[in-house]
Scaffold this motif. Structure first.
Motif, PDB file in Angstrom:
ATOM      1  N   VAL A   1       0.827  -1.197   0.020  1.00 26.06           N
ATOM      2  CA  VAL A   1       0.000   0.132   0.094  1.00 26.06           C
ATOM      3  C   VAL A   1       0.953   1.220  -0.025  1.00 26.06           C
ATOM      4  N   LEU A   2       1.984   1.368   0.696  1.00 27.39           N
ATOM      5  CA  LEU A   2       2.925   2.424   0.807  1.00 27.39           C
ATOM      6  C   LEU A   2       3.565   2.618  -0.425  1.00 27.39           C
ATOM      7  N   ALA A   3       4.187   1.646  -1.336  1.00 29.13           N
ATOM      8  CA  ALA A   3       4.542   1.822  -2.335  1.00 29.13           C
ATOM      9  C   ALA A   3       3.681   2.103  -3.304  1.00 29.13           C
ATOM     10  N   PHE A   4       2.771   1.782  -3.703  1.00 25.80           N
ATOM     11  CA  PHE A   4       1.578   2.131  -4.690  1.00 25.80           C
ATOM     12  C   PHE A   4       0.876   3.607  -4.312  1.00 25.80           C
ATOM     13  N   GLY A   5       0.839   3.766  -3.185  1.00 23.71           N
ATOM     14  CA  GLY A   5       0.451   5.131  -2.461  1.00 23.71           C
ATOM     15  C   GLY A   5       1.523   6.172  -2.919  1.00 23.71           C
ATOM     16  N   ALA A   6       2.800   5.988  -2.547  1.00 24.36           N
ATOM     17  CA  ALA A   6       3.723   6.728  -3.276  1.00 24.36           C
ATOM     18  C   ALA A   6       3.787   7.047  -4.490  1.00 24.36           C
ATOM     19  N   GLY A   7       3.750   5.911  -5.374  1.00 23.10           N
ATOM     20  CA  GLY A   7       3.876   5.981  -6.810  1.00 23.10           C
ATOM     21  C   GLY A   7       2.884   6.874  -7.432  1.00 23.10           C
ATOM     22  N   THR A   8       1.553   6.584  -6.832  1.00 18.79           N
ATOM     23  CA  THR A   8       0.365   7.442  -7.476  1.00 18.79           C
ATOM     24  C   THR A   8       0.476   8.888  -7.023  1.00 18.79           C
ATOM     25  N   THR A   9       1.178   9.048  -5.782  1.00 15.83           N
ATOM     26  CA  THR A   9       1.134  10.331  -5.446  1.00 15.83           C
ATOM     27  C   THR A   9       1.970  11.169  -6.186  1.00 15.83           C
ATOM     28  N   THR A  10       3.215  10.531  -6.876  1.00 16.75           N
ATOM     29  CA  THR A  10       4.160  11.328  -7.707  1.00 16.75           C
ATOM     30  C   THR A  10       3.560  11.703  -8.936  1.00 16.75           C
ATOM     31  N   LEU A  11       2.188  11.029  -9.316  1.00 15.65           N
ATOM     32  CA  LEU A  11       1.739  11.397 -10.509  1.00 15.65           C
ATOM     33  C   LEU A  11       1.286  12.931 -10.572  1.00 15.65           C
ATOM     34  N   GLY A  12       0.993  13.425  -9.300  1.00 12.35           N
ATOM     35  CA  GLY A  12       0.486  14.740  -9.073  1.00 12.35           C
ATOM     36  C   GLY A  12       1.476  15.820  -8.779  1.00 12.35           C
ATOM     37  N   LEU A  13       2.816  15.254  -9.013  1.00 12.60           N
ATOM     38  CA  LEU A  13       4.009  16.225  -8.988  1.00 12.60           C
ATOM     39  C   LEU A  13       4.853  16.499 -10.348  1.00 12.60           C
ATOM     40  N   ARG A  14       5.149  17.544 -10.583  1.00 20.95           N
ATOM     41  CA  ARG A  14       6.035  17.699 -11.791  1.00 20.95           C
ATOM     42  C   ARG A  14       7.473  17.966 -11.408  1.00 20.95           C
ATOM     43  N   ASP A  15       7.923  18.400 -10.175  1.00 19.25           N
ATOM     44  CA  ASP A  15       9.327  18.500  -9.766  1.00 19.25           C
ATOM     45  C   ASP A  15      10.087  17.198  -9.521  1.00 19.25           C
ATOM     46  N   ARG A  16      11.209  17.016 -10.220  1.00 22.25           N
ATOM     47  CA  ARG A  16      12.036  15.844  -9.895  1.00 22.25           C
ATOM     48  C   ARG A  16      12.247  15.909  -8.251  1.00 22.25           C
ATOM     49  N   ARG A  17      12.726  16.985  -7.772  1.00 24.91           N
ATOM     50  CA  ARG A  17      13.104  16.964  -6.310  1.00 24.91           C
ATOM     51  C   ARG A  17      12.024  16.474  -5.502  1.00 24.91           C
ATOM     52  N   GLY A  18      10.620  16.819  -5.955  1.00 22.15           N
ATOM     53  CA  GLY A  18       9.678  16.565  -5.021  1.00 22.15           C
ATOM     54  C   GLY A  18       9.311  15.144  -5.171  1.00 22.15           C
ATOM     55  N   THR A  19       9.565  14.390  -6.566  1.00 18.88           N
ATOM     56  CA  THR A  19       9.369  13.147  -6.542  1.00 18.88           C
ATOM     57  C   THR A  19      10.276  12.295  -5.742  1.00 18.88           C
ATOM     58  N   LEU A  20      11.407  12.648  -5.763  1.00 20.14           N
ATOM     59  CA  LEU A  20      12.192  12.025  -4.937  1.00 20.14           C
ATOM     60  C   LEU A  20      12.155  12.184  -3.426  1.00 20.14           C
ATOM     61  N   ALA A  21      11.371  13.530  -2.958  1.00 24.78           N
ATOM     62  CA  ALA A  21      11.364  13.841  -1.708  1.00 24.78           C
ATOM     63  C   ALA A  21      10.255  12.723  -1.173  1.00 24.78           C
ATOM     64  N   CYS A  22       9.187  12.587  -2.006  1.00 18.80           N
ATOM     65  CA  CYS A  22       8.110  12.005  -1.721  1.00 18.80           C
ATOM     66  C   CYS A  22       8.609  10.393  -1.565  1.00 18.80           C
ATOM     67  N   ALA A  23       9.392   9.806  -2.316  1.00 15.23           N
ATOM     68  CA  ALA A  23       9.547   8.533  -2.160  1.00 15.23           C
ATOM     69  C   ALA A  23      10.643   8.144  -0.954  1.00 15.23           C
ATOM     70  N   ALA A  24      11.447   9.311  -0.491  1.00 16.80           N
ATOM     71  CA  ALA A  24      11.937   9.134   0.495  1.00 16.80           C
ATOM     72  C   ALA A  24      11.290   9.271   1.840  1.00 16.80           C
TER      73      ALA A  24
END
Length: 460
Positions: free
Chosen positions: A136-159
């Protein structure tokens, strides 16, 4: 009621009617939905397997966790679809859905961690709960990154998801090494899902950019051709009109002084006007003629670039120019119809030189919807008129097996005066252009073009 088998082919037609970017976008959207289905099957399967064991936290807490997982999957699917529209600029950013998905993800994680009793209820039960927690955490994080355009924000979300999972596991009583392992597994799985989503978005953007670049190239080609045509007209008209204006001014000055040379200058103006008409007709005729070899090569290149398997066979040499021009226009219109009005996968163009006539056939498997009768588009009507000028015929229509066949027959020895490349009235225009200019009572003699210096000689 439709024809037999029409309903069976309708789903395929729905897909074939889409453009290439629309197909890639539909594939991307359903890939995101498929990822949501994978999340539900894997996480839900772990929880169902937990209920089948003798040692489990209880049916009530497990059912609550399953409902939370189902709600998480539904929110993930809706967010993926809305986020894709936002990425394409068709919708505002789904901020509320992002917060809702984050809240449900936290609820699922907290519930799963609270049910883990670290071996007291069984290692298998703890493993199933932790596996559902990680999924659930993995798919939740992956789906959340679809709402981001900043690469740093994507990495920060996964971390952030990985760090939060480790902290939650440690807070529930798990030893530090185990919490670090949980955080590492969440980081790897989150990175995989996130990279899959981002790669799909990147591919979709590349396809749209390529489609826009192709449209831009087409517009630039049209603009370049307009500039060339305008330049040719300027070269023809600019010089002659300048000389006509100069000679007209000279004739006015001579007429005001009752000089007989005024008639000579007006005759020269008349000659220049007829010559300008002839040159303009030559420019327009050259602009509107189509070369058969060039059109065959161009049609093959355009259809191949559009993903259509195009085969060109038969000789395209040894035919009169007007026949080649007429067949070239047929190839151009047929290729345009294949691209615009159907969704063909194969197209065959064949030129045959039979006894006394040339036959061109264009066969493709992209029959458009509702094409029950012969082709009657405005383009085909114009082609029939163009071919009729040189004694040719045109037949076009579906063959009944999902294919569309266009056949053009032209006599291989067309009349020399037929203007196949210049439209319905080209024959009459060409015949008028061949007639010598008739003097209108001003005499038939002509003189050489005068220069500006000759105009100065009559000025007192």
């Amino acid at each position: 009621m439709g024809r037999p088998g029409e309903d069976i082919r309708r789903p395929g037609r729905w897909w074939r009617r889409k453009s290439t970017p629309a197909k890639v976008e539909a594939y991307t959207r359903w890939s995101f939905h498929f990822m949501v289905l994978v999340e539900f099957v894997t996480a839900g399967g772990q929880l169902l397997g937990l209920l089948a064991r003798e040692e489990h936290p209880g049916p009530g807490p497990t059912a609550v966790l399953m409902l939370l997982v189902a709600g998480h999957c539904v929110l993930g699917g809706v967010l993926a679809s809305r986020a894709l529209d936002w990425q394409r600029g068709r919708r505002a950013k789904p901020v509320r859905l992002l917060w809702a998905l984050g809240a449900v993800t936290a609820a699922v994680a907290a519930t799963a961690v609270s049910l883990v009793d670290h071996g007291r209820a069984g290692q298998d039960a703890d493993g199933a709960l932790l596996m559902a927690f990680v999924i659930v955490l993995a798919f939740g994080a992956g789906t959340t990154t679809l709402g981001l355009r900043d690469r740093r924000g994507t990495l920060a979300c996964a971390a952030g998801f990985a760090a939060g999972s480790g902290a939650a596991a440690f807070a529930s009583g798990m030893a530090a090494p185990g919490a670090l392992i949980i955080a590492g597994v969440v980081l790897l799985s989150t990175g995989f899902v996130t990279s899959t989503h981002l790669l799909s978005l990147w591919l979709l953007n590349v396809v749209h950019e390529l489609d826009e670049a192709r449209e831009t190239r087409t517009r630039l080609a049209v603009a370049e051709e307009r500039l060339r045509f305008g330049r040719d007209l300027h070269d023809v008209m600019g010089r002659n009109l300048a000389v006509i204006a100069l000679k007209s001014e000279l004739a006015v000055q001579l007429a005001q002084r009752e000089r007989p040379e005024a008639v000579t200058q007006m005759v020269e103006v008349q000659r220049l006007a007829h010559e300008t008409q002839r040159e303009v007709r030559e420019v327009v005729r050259g602009y509107r003629e189509a070369d058969l070899n060039s059109e065959l090569a161009g049609a093959k290149g355009v259809l191949t670039a559009a993903g259509i398997d195009c085969a060109v066979t038969g000789p395209a040499v040894g035919l009169p120019p007007q026949v080649q021009s007429a067949l070239g226009w047929v190839v151009r219109e047929a290729a345009t119809n294949v691209l615009r009005h159907g969704d063909a996968r194969q197209c065959a163009v064949e030129v045959r030189a039979l006894e006394g006539r040339a036959v061109l056939t264009v066969d493709n498997d992209g029959v458009p919807d509702g094409a029950d009768g012969p082709g009657r588009g405005s383009g085909l009507v114009g082609l029939r008129e163009r071919l009729a000028e040189i004694g040719g015929t045109l037949r076009a229509g579906p063959t009944g097996d999902g294919r569309f066949l266009l056949t053009a027959e032209v006599p291989s020895s067309a009349p020399a005066g037929a203007g196949a490349g210049a439209g319905p009235r080209a024959g009459a225009v060409a015949s008028r252009a061949a007639e010598p200019p008739v003097p209108t009572g001003l005499g038939a003699q002509t003189t050489a073009p005068v220069s500006a210096d000759s105009g100065n000689e009559v000025t007192p």
